[in-house]
Design a protein around this motif. Structure first.
Motif, PDB file in Angstrom:
ATOM      1  N   ALA A  36       0.839  -1.193   0.000  1.00 42.17           N
ATOM      2  CA  ALA A  36       0.000   0.000   0.000  1.00 42.17           C
ATOM      3  C   ALA A  36       0.878   1.247   0.000  1.00 42.17           C
ATOM      4  N   LYS A  37       0.403   2.286  -0.683  1.00 40.51           N
ATOM      5  CA  LYS A  37       1.155   3.536  -0.710  1.00 40.51           C
ATOM      6  C   LYS A  37       1.126   4.180   0.666  1.00 40.51           C
ATOM      7  N   ALA A  38       2.207   4.846   0.994  1.00 35.85           N
ATOM      8  CA  ALA A  38       2.297   5.525   2.283  1.00 35.85           C
ATOM      9  C   ALA A  38       1.351   6.716   2.296  1.00 35.85           C
ATOM     10  N   ILE A  39       0.682   6.896   3.399  1.00 35.08           N
ATOM     11  CA  ILE A  39      -0.216   8.027   3.562  1.00 35.08           C
ATOM     12  C   ILE A  39       0.613   9.189   4.095  1.00 35.08           C
ATOM     13  N   PRO A  40       0.556  10.341   3.426  1.00 32.73           N
ATOM     14  CA  PRO A  40       1.352  11.486   3.881  1.00 32.73           C
ATOM     15  C   PRO A  40       1.025  11.841   5.324  1.00 32.73           C
ATOM     16  N   GLY A  41       2.061  12.136   6.101  1.00 28.34           N
ATOM     17  CA  GLY A  41       1.883  12.552   7.478  1.00 28.34           C
ATOM     18  C   GLY A  41       1.757  11.412   8.478  1.00 28.34           C
TER      19      GLY A  41
END
Length: 79
Positions: A36-41
């Motif tokens: 899964a793509k990293a969620i910003p923050g």
């Protein structure tokens, strides 16, 4: 009276067993699920080994040293 040694039980002939074993080791491997793509923050807990003098440098300024290390790593990564 002594029993004769038991012969290993085989369900198929040698050729069929060999083909089955070959298929098991040559079958294409299923691809791993996409990460899964990293969620910003959002931050992730990791264990990181840092030289003692580097750690002391960032801790000298007090609380927030982890954020300062993160900022330095972000800058070094060109982010």
């Amino acid at each position: 009276m002594a029993q004769p040694p038991r012969r290993p039980r085989t369900l198929q002939d040698a050729r069929t067993e060999a083909e089955s074993a070959f298929k098991k080791v040559t079958a294409p491997v299923a691809e791993a699920p996409a990460k899964a793509k990293a969620i910003p923050g959002v931050r992730e807990v990791v264990s990181l080994r840092i030289d003692q003098d580097v750690l002391e440098y960032f801790q000298e300024a007090g609380p927030g040293w982890q954020d300062r290390i993160n900022d330095a790593l972000r800058k070094a990564a060109g982010k």
